[in-house]
Structures are given as structure tokens and as C-alpha cells.
Scaffold this active site. Structure first.
Site, PDB file in Angstrom:
ATOM      1  N   TYR A   1      -4.976   1.533   1.626  1.00 36.92           N
ATOM      2  CA  TYR A   1      -4.429   0.274   1.738  1.00 36.92           C
ATOM      3  C   TYR A   1      -5.258  -0.676   0.895  1.00 36.92           C
ATOM      4  CZ  TYR A   1      -1.140   1.716   5.180  1.00 36.92           C
ATOM      5  OH  TYR A   1      -0.010   2.121   5.929  1.00 36.92           O
TER       6      TYR A   1
ATOM      7  N   PHE B   1      -4.923  -9.042   7.953  1.00 37.25           N
ATOM      8  CA  PHE B   1      -4.865  -7.972   8.869  1.00 37.25           C
ATOM      9  C   PHE B   1      -5.483  -6.767   8.314  1.00 37.25           C
ATOM     10  CE2 PHE B   1      -0.785  -8.081   6.567  1.00 37.25           C
ATOM     11  CZ  PHE B   1      -0.698  -7.001   5.699  1.00 37.25           C
TER      12      PHE B   1
ATOM     13  N   ARG C   1      12.344   5.287   2.899  1.00 33.87           N
ATOM     14  CA  ARG C   1      12.338   4.311   3.362  1.00 33.87           C
ATOM     15  C   ARG C   1      13.339   3.729   4.344  1.00 33.87           C
ATOM     16  NH1 ARG C   1       7.375   1.460   2.424  1.00 33.87           N
ATOM     17  NH2 ARG C   1       8.463  -0.485   2.642  1.00 33.87           N
TER      18      ARG C   1
ATOM     19  N   THR D   1       9.578  -2.743   8.380  1.00 38.07           N
ATOM     20  CA  THR D   1       8.094  -2.885   8.799  1.00 38.07           C
ATOM     21  C   THR D   1       7.943  -3.288  10.210  1.00 38.07           C
ATOM     22  OG1 THR D   1       7.517  -3.474   6.494  1.00 38.07           O
ATOM     23  CG2 THR D   1       5.839  -3.702   8.088  1.00 38.07           C
TER      24      THR D   1
ATOM     25  N   ARG E   1      11.254   3.717  13.017  1.00 37.18           N
ATOM     26  CA  ARG E   1      10.552   2.472  13.656  1.00 37.18           C
ATOM     27  C   ARG E   1      11.231   1.804  14.685  1.00 37.18           C
ATOM     28  NH1 ARG E   1       8.268   0.369   7.687  1.00 37.18           N
ATOM     29  NH2 ARG E   1       5.974   1.375   7.872  1.00 37.18           N
TER      30      ARG E   1
ATOM     31  N   HIS F   1       4.264   5.212   7.686  1.00 40.92           N
ATOM     32  CA  HIS F   1       4.082   5.165   6.439  1.00 40.92           C
ATOM     33  C   HIS F   1       4.994   5.956   5.148  1.00 40.92           C
ATOM     34  CE1 HIS F   1       2.558   3.927   2.529  1.00 40.92           C
ATOM     35  NE2 HIS F   1       2.396   5.141   2.163  1.00 40.92           N
TER      36      HIS F   1
HETATM   37  P1  GTP Z   1       3.605   1.141   4.932  1.00 40.72           P
HETATM   38  O1  GTP Z   1       4.710   2.148   4.771  1.00 40.72           O
HETATM   39  O2  GTP Z   1       2.695   1.580   5.954  1.00 40.72           O
HETATM   40  O3  GTP Z   1       3.053   0.613   3.525  1.00 40.72           O
HETATM   41  O4  GTP Z   1       4.365  -0.063   5.553  1.00 40.72           O
HETATM   42  P2  GTP Z   1       5.423  -0.971   4.717  1.00 40.72           P
HETATM   43  O5  GTP Z   1       5.431  -0.797   3.275  1.00 40.72           O
HETATM   44  O6  GTP Z   1       6.648  -1.222   5.637  1.00 40.72           O
HETATM   45  O7  GTP Z   1       4.703  -2.494   4.755  1.00 40.72           O
HETATM   46  P3  GTP Z   1       3.396  -3.377   3.870  1.00 40.72           P
HETATM   47  O8  GTP Z   1       3.155  -2.184   2.761  1.00 40.72           O
HETATM   48  O9  GTP Z   1       3.940  -4.535   3.983  1.00 40.72           O
HETATM   49  O10 GTP Z   1       2.217  -3.375   5.188  1.00 40.72           O
HETATM   50  C1  GTP Z   1       1.314  -2.034   5.368  1.00 40.72           C
HETATM   51  C2  GTP Z   1       1.109  -1.850   6.738  1.00 40.72           C
HETATM   52  O11 GTP Z   1       0.095  -2.940   7.111  1.00 40.72           O
HETATM   53  C3  GTP Z   1       2.412  -1.982   7.664  1.00 40.72           C
HETATM   54  O12 GTP Z   1       3.077  -0.771   7.815  1.00 40.72           O
HETATM   55  C4  GTP Z   1       1.459  -2.382   8.850  1.00 40.72           C
HETATM   56  O13 GTP Z   1       0.884  -1.343   9.359  1.00 40.72           O
HETATM   57  C5  GTP Z   1       0.441  -3.043   8.498  1.00 40.72           C
HETATM   58  N1  GTP Z   1       0.665  -4.769   8.429  1.00 40.72           N
HETATM   59  C6  GTP Z   1       1.811  -5.409   7.987  1.00 40.72           C
HETATM   60  N2  GTP Z   1       1.912  -6.671   8.133  1.00 40.72           N
HETATM   61  C7  GTP Z   1       1.091  -6.695   9.503  1.00 40.72           C
HETATM   62  C8  GTP Z   1       0.656  -7.869   9.874  1.00 40.72           C
HETATM   63  O14 GTP Z   1       1.091  -8.834   9.874  1.00 40.72           O
HETATM   64  N3  GTP Z   1      -0.372  -7.481  11.237  1.00 40.72           N
HETATM   65  C9  GTP Z   1      -0.730  -6.111  11.048  1.00 40.72           C
HETATM   66  N4  GTP Z   1      -1.944  -6.155  12.085  1.00 40.72           N
HETATM   67  N5  GTP Z   1      -0.694  -5.172  10.459  1.00 40.72           N
HETATM   68  C10 GTP Z   1       0.268  -5.467   9.583  1.00 40.72           C
HETATM   69 MG    MG Z   2       4.031  -0.381   1.924  1.00 43.60          MG
END
Ligand code: GTP
Ligand code: MG
Length: 139
Positions: A50, A58, A86, A92, A103, A116
Site C-alpha cells: 500500500y 489512514f 472491480r 470502496t 463489499r 482488494h
Molecule cells: P483496494 O482494492 O484495497 O486498493 O481498495 P480501493 O481501490 O477500492 O480503494 P483505495 O485504493 O482508494 O484504498 C485502499 C484501501 O485503503 C481501501 O480498500 C481501504 O481498506 C483503505 N481505505 C481507504 N479509504 C480509507 C479511509 O478513509 N479510512 C480507512 N481506515 N481506510 C481507508
Molecule cells: Mg486501490
């Protein structure tokens, strides 16, 4: 085009014994699980995975969460697998996720959101290579 994408079943889902239910949604959507293993992610692995979010407020919480219990890492194969997965995952934030998505069905919050999935073919290749060697993927 047939593609491969990278998936993680996250700690909130493994803790609730939902691996099979998540896999059923994946398989019902026509994606094939061509590699899978249950691992305890190390802090270093989670921080690397990440890295793109390392400046976000976060980030600490995210790394804590991803290392809080075992995860299941997977390679999924199918037609347009990256965008398809996706869609199957949903938004998310589970409150915004469409009906029938993983989800919507299982995620607990924006942080603890069960799965993920890679966001591009390029990232899929990098993420797969972080967790699997070629001989562990059997298409
Ligand atoms: P991933 O498939 O896990 O990458 O999720 P995504 O692509 O839908 O979302 P993104 O890449 O923007 O964020 C990665 C991950 O960070 C998310 O899946 C969440 O687990 C976490 N995350 C994102 N926004 C927040 C937030 O506002 N608070 C917290 N605690 N975790 C967050
Ligand atoms: Mg992501």
C-alpha cells in the site's frame, strides 16, 4: 481479452470465516481462481503493498488492519478480469456499493472492506509478482 488480476480477501473477511462465500461470488461472476494461498502479511509486506497510500492519514490504520489476521491472496483469470473484478467487488465504501457486490454483501466499513482488487493491468502484474512465483499460478 483474457487477463489476470490480483485479489486479497482481507482480515475482516477471514476472521468471519467468509473465504468460501467470497470465492463463490468470484466464481459465479465467471472469474477463475488460478492461484490462492492464506498468509499472515508482515508489516513490511503491507507497507510495500500500500506504498501508494503512505502519505494518507489512514495509512497506519490500513497497515495495522492488513496485518491483524491472515489474508488470502489470489490470482483471478478471465475476460477483462481487472475491470470485471472491480465491478464484482463494489465501491470502496460499502455504503455506496451496488447490490450483489462482495463489499455490499460482506464489508463492514470503508477501512474493513473485505477485498482488494488491482486497479489496472499494470498494477495487477506488479501485485501478482509481489506474492506469487510463476510456478504457483496454474491457469
Ligand atoms: P483496494 O482494492 O484495497 O486498493 O481498495 P480501493 O481501490 O477500492 O480503494 P483505495 O485504493 O482508494 O484504498 C485502499 C484501501 O485503503 C481501501 O480498500 C481501504 O481498506 C483503505 N481505505 C481507504 N479509504 C480509507 C479511509 O478513509 N479510512 C480507512 N481506515 N481506510 C481507508
Ligand atoms: Mg486501490
Amino acid at each position: 481479452m483474457t487477463e489476470r488480476t490480483f485479489s486479497i480477501i482481507k482480515p475482516d473477511a477471514t476472521r468471519r470465516n467468509l473465504t468460501g462465500k467470497v470465492n463463490a461470488v468470484i466464481e459465479d461472476a465467471g472469474l477463475r481462481i488460478v492461484a490462492q494461498k492464506r498468509i499472515q502479511m508482515s508489516r513490511a509486506q503491507a507497507e510495500k503493498f500500500y506504498e501508494i497510500h503512505s502519505e494518507r492519514p489512514f495509512f497506519g490504520e490500513l497497515v495495522e488492519f492488513m496485518t491483524s489476521a491472515p489474508v488470502v491472496v489470489q490470482v483471478l483469470e478471465g475476460e477483462s478480469a481487472v475491470t470485471k473484478y472491480r465491478e464484482v467487488m463494489g465501491a470502496t465504501n460499502p455504503a455506496q456499493a451496488a447490490e450483489g457486490t462482495i463489499r455490499k454483501l460482506y464489508a463492514e466499513s470503508v477501512g474493513e472492506n473485505s477485498v482488494h482488487g488491482s486497479d489496472s493491468l499494470e498494477n495487477a502484474k506488479l501485485e501478482i509478482a509481489q506474492f506469487f512465483s510463476d510456478d504457483e499460478i496454474v491457469g
